[in-house]
Scaffold this motif. Sequence first.
Motif, PDB file in Angstrom:
ATOM      1  N   LEU A 165      -2.939  12.323   6.927  1.00 27.15           N
ATOM      2  CA  LEU A 165      -3.029  10.948   6.213  1.00 27.15           C
ATOM      3  C   LEU A 165      -2.811   9.731   7.399  1.00 27.15           C
ATOM      4  O   LEU A 165      -3.419   8.860   7.360  1.00 27.15           O
ATOM      5  CB  LEU A 165      -1.946  10.965   5.124  1.00 27.15           C
ATOM      6  N   LEU A 166      -1.586  10.027   8.180  1.00 20.78           N
ATOM      7  CA  LEU A 166      -1.495   9.238   9.025  1.00 20.78           C
ATOM      8  C   LEU A 166      -2.170   8.958  10.225  1.00 20.78           C
ATOM      9  O   LEU A 166      -2.720   7.672  10.632  1.00 20.78           O
ATOM     10  CB  LEU A 166       0.052   9.479   9.520  1.00 20.78           C
ATOM     11  N   ALA A 167      -3.071   9.913  10.493  1.00 22.69           N
ATOM     12  CA  ALA A 167      -3.949   9.781  11.550  1.00 22.69           C
ATOM     13  C   ALA A 167      -5.123   9.152  11.182  1.00 22.69           C
ATOM     14  O   ALA A 167      -6.026   8.739  12.040  1.00 22.69           O
ATOM     15  CB  ALA A 167      -4.283  11.287  12.102  1.00 22.69           C
TER      16      ALA A 167
ATOM     17  N   VAL B  54      -3.104   3.943  -2.110  1.00 23.39           N
ATOM     18  CA  VAL B  54      -4.078   4.111  -1.311  1.00 23.39           C
ATOM     19  C   VAL B  54      -4.687   5.489  -0.818  1.00 23.39           C
ATOM     20  O   VAL B  54      -5.784   5.809  -0.464  1.00 23.39           O
ATOM     21  CB  VAL B  54      -3.945   3.282  -0.155  1.00 23.39           C
ATOM     22  N   ALA B  55      -3.473   6.301  -1.092  1.00 26.65           N
ATOM     23  CA  ALA B  55      -3.826   7.813  -0.553  1.00 26.65           C
ATOM     24  C   ALA B  55      -2.500   8.769  -1.178  1.00 26.65           C
ATOM     25  O   ALA B  55      -1.512   8.352  -1.363  1.00 26.65           O
ATOM     26  CB  ALA B  55      -3.591   7.905   1.130  1.00 26.65           C
TER      27      ALA B  55
ATOM     28  N   VAL C 205      -8.848   6.052  -4.038  1.00 26.21           N
ATOM     29  CA  VAL C 205      -7.781   6.573  -3.263  1.00 26.21           C
ATOM     30  C   VAL C 205      -7.820   7.804  -2.440  1.00 26.21           C
ATOM     31  O   VAL C 205      -8.748   8.900  -2.669  1.00 26.21           O
ATOM     32  CB  VAL C 205      -6.918   7.391  -4.544  1.00 26.21           C
ATOM     33  N   ALA C 206      -7.516   7.819  -1.050  1.00 24.47           N
ATOM     34  CA  ALA C 206      -7.868   8.922  -0.065  1.00 24.47           C
ATOM     35  C   ALA C 206      -7.208  10.184  -0.175  1.00 24.47           C
ATOM     36  O   ALA C 206      -5.912   9.978  -0.882  1.00 24.47           O
ATOM     37  CB  ALA C 206      -8.039   8.380   1.497  1.00 24.47           C
ATOM     38  N   VAL C 207      -7.674  11.376  -0.229  1.00 28.06           N
ATOM     39  CA  VAL C 207      -6.826  12.612  -0.449  1.00 28.06           C
ATOM     40  C   VAL C 207      -6.933  13.250   0.971  1.00 28.06           C
ATOM     41  O   VAL C 207      -8.016  13.569   1.540  1.00 28.06           O
ATOM     42  CB  VAL C 207      -7.538  13.420  -1.704  1.00 28.06           C
ATOM     43  N   PHE C 208      -5.644  13.661   1.183  1.00 22.20           N
ATOM     44  CA  PHE C 208      -5.274  14.632   2.672  1.00 22.20           C
ATOM     45  C   PHE C 208      -4.852  15.923   2.239  1.00 22.20           C
ATOM     46  O   PHE C 208      -4.086  16.062   1.186  1.00 22.20           O
ATOM     47  CB  PHE C 208      -4.808  13.736   3.644  1.00 22.20           C
ATOM     48  N   GLY C 209      -4.874  16.783   3.204  1.00 24.26           N
ATOM     49  CA  GLY C 209      -4.305  18.005   3.157  1.00 24.26           C
ATOM     50  C   GLY C 209      -2.889  17.776   3.388  1.00 24.26           C
ATOM     51  O   GLY C 209      -2.150  18.792   2.927  1.00 24.26           O
TER      52      GLY C 209
ATOM     53  N   ARG D 136       0.851  -1.188  -0.037  1.00 22.92           N
ATOM     54  CA  ARG D 136       0.040  -0.045  -0.112  1.00 22.92           C
ATOM     55  C   ARG D 136       0.923   1.284  -0.124  1.00 22.92           C
ATOM     56  O   ARG D 136       1.954   1.464   0.922  1.00 22.92           O
ATOM     57  CB  ARG D 136      -0.915  -0.069   1.132  1.00 22.92           C
ATOM     58  N   VAL D 137       0.695   2.076  -1.004  1.00 26.70           N
ATOM     59  CA  VAL D 137       1.667   3.219  -1.047  1.00 26.70           C
ATOM     60  C   VAL D 137       0.797   4.398  -1.048  1.00 26.70           C
ATOM     61  O   VAL D 137      -0.361   4.625  -1.632  1.00 26.70           O
ATOM     62  CB  VAL D 137       2.361   3.005  -2.427  1.00 26.70           C
ATOM     63  N   ALA D 138       1.638   5.499  -0.307  1.00 24.58           N
ATOM     64  CA  ALA D 138       0.933   6.776  -0.331  1.00 24.58           C
ATOM     65  C   ALA D 138       2.091   7.688  -0.890  1.00 24.58           C
ATOM     66  O   ALA D 138       2.918   7.737  -0.575  1.00 24.58           O
ATOM     67  CB  ALA D 138       0.719   7.189   1.135  1.00 24.58           C
TER      68      ALA D 138
END
Length: 702
Positions: free
Chosen positions: A70-72, A44-45, A61-65, A15-17
């Motif tokens: 992302l880790l949380a 994954v993100a 794919v999840a998107v974070f700021g 799983r790669v971010a």
Amino acid sequence: MLPGWEGTAEKGRPRVALVGVHGFGGRHLANLARLESAGKLELVAVADPNPPEAGRLAQSVAVFGDLDRLLASGVNADVVIISTPIQTHAPLALKAIASGADVYVEKPPVASMAQFQEVLDAATGAGRLVQVGFQSLGSEALPAVEKLVADGTVGEVLGLSAKGKWLRTTGYFKRSAWAGKRSINGVDVVDGVGTNALAHAIATGLAMAGARTIADVASVETDLYRAHPTESDDTSVIRVRTAAGRTLLCALTLCAPEQQKPTVTIHGTRGDITLSYTEDELLITTPDGERREQYGRQDLLENLLAARASGAPLLSPLAGSGAFTSVLEAIRTAPAPQEIPARHLTWEGDGDDSHAVVHGIDALIERAAKAQATFAELGVEWARTLPPVLTLDINGQPVAEYQDGSHIRAVSSPRPYLHPVRTLAGTVVTDHQPLDHVWHLGAGVALQDVNGVNFWGGRTYTREAGQYVWRPDHGTITPVPGSTPQLSSTCCPSEASKGHLLLPSWEGGGEGDGRLSESLSWNGPDGEPILTEERTWEWAAVSPSAWRLTLDFALSPAGNEPVSLGSPGSNGRHQGGYGGFFWRLPACDGAHVWTPSGAGETDVHGSVTPWLAWSGKFETGESDGGTSAGDATLVFVAAAESSDPWFVRVDGYPGVGQSLAWDAPVMAEPGAPVRRSITVFMADGILGTADIEELINQKGHS
């Protein structure tokens, strides 16, 4: 192998971010899509304050700021790719490692040596892998180069050079807040030509030099400049000496007239190996001819995945970027880059597309690489001024600078010399380390064959080969241990201090001569002395527009056996009897060379006459009004008893010498030194034969 490595996307694929989806992050997205379609990973993100455009990512794919969110979220990535601004690489890598992920971090991996140690310690302690994005280190050409060197294809390695001639526009430095910055609010960024834009040139050069870790680097020297209105350097030389004794000279610019492929070259005694690292192409040049070889490249992310699965070695591990980080740290702690004055630049293009071009930068890059010298050591007009060991002055005006040769590369036979030498009007009439013969050093004494040792520099002409060949036969000329050059003045000794000698006015027709005496040791490649030399320079003004310089030297065996002093001519090269006194002139328009009995190179070369004259227009540098030049005449006057022929070059390069061993060696016997003397007059303007005779016969010349 990891469980399920060959299994389904849901259960087995890593799983790669990805952190940072813009800029180079866009290339990572494309590569991730390729590998995901091949079943090798699952994206994954992503994390970026500016999300990618709609439709660029799969809905899964999840998107974070940012990475913290992302880790949380509990995504639990196996691999985190970091493609963000330089100053964020280390902090983000530490967070990713702490989460239990392996890391792929773009170059440069860190912004300081302290950060390097911190990230390396964290990865080692957590048992995590860190791959650094030096894509060129995945080139299959690198092991091929290693084998070519080991097989002796190019003989013994003389050194390495990395050359980068790129251009970057104003818009390039405006693309982000960190671009062109050395730091932001006290946080190290260390952007620059060598740490970012052409970092691959340095990293690849270090790899080809066998330097990967911190311990592999003995020293790093920097010579940093900028043409753009930035903090960071855009035109620089970085010289690395490895613990194994190799030298890598990196000459890099973002101010070239046009973009060219960067290269790294291994220079050997039998030829060169040049890697165009953006093309994975080798050019191998030897006496047997020239050939090109094309190689593939391993993808570094795939290599990281293979390392996770099977323990395959990383091609660009963090520990293996220790040598590069040593270079980065030297740049980080160096003085701020010196600005290149506007008169040495041309701006091309408009607005954000405009870019600076440093005048003559192509030739300067080539010259620095060939001489393994910095811009400052070459004496480039816009470069930092290196103080000479001593300055020869007339009435407070510098007319010559004494260099001890300590900056000269080993295969150019380091030795003391005078450069620059100037007329009283300031026209420079010597050159050193020119591109055509980087071992030519101003005005001085050099011989190519002293009991088989080369004190001239460059290749050696041998009778056996019938040609010039590279040999590990280069000597050095240094002060006799415990001795120092001695300056004196018969007129005003109290003014001789701090390495400068102030002479009285020219009035008096040569009274109050300056004098520099040296005791020198001619040492072989093993450091053992072969010859000792007593050398004396004397000088004085002889008119308002002319001064004279006299050189006397005596060569004696250092031991109890005779020493043979030879030349290419004495080893069979027709008309190639150079060696002894030699004066390398700079480029000269309208060069005219003559003696009392002939004119032109063909007539004067090899002749024995009382004097030889050279006149022409010499460039004196760039000013706000453009390039300026000065007319000058040099008159070389032989000693009264001399039978040494003149060695003269006009068409190939400008140089004048007196051949000590024209076509046969001269023997220096114990107790019977080989002595030579010559006087040179430097006059402003173009002199005729009558003017020269009058100048030579003035009171004060003997």
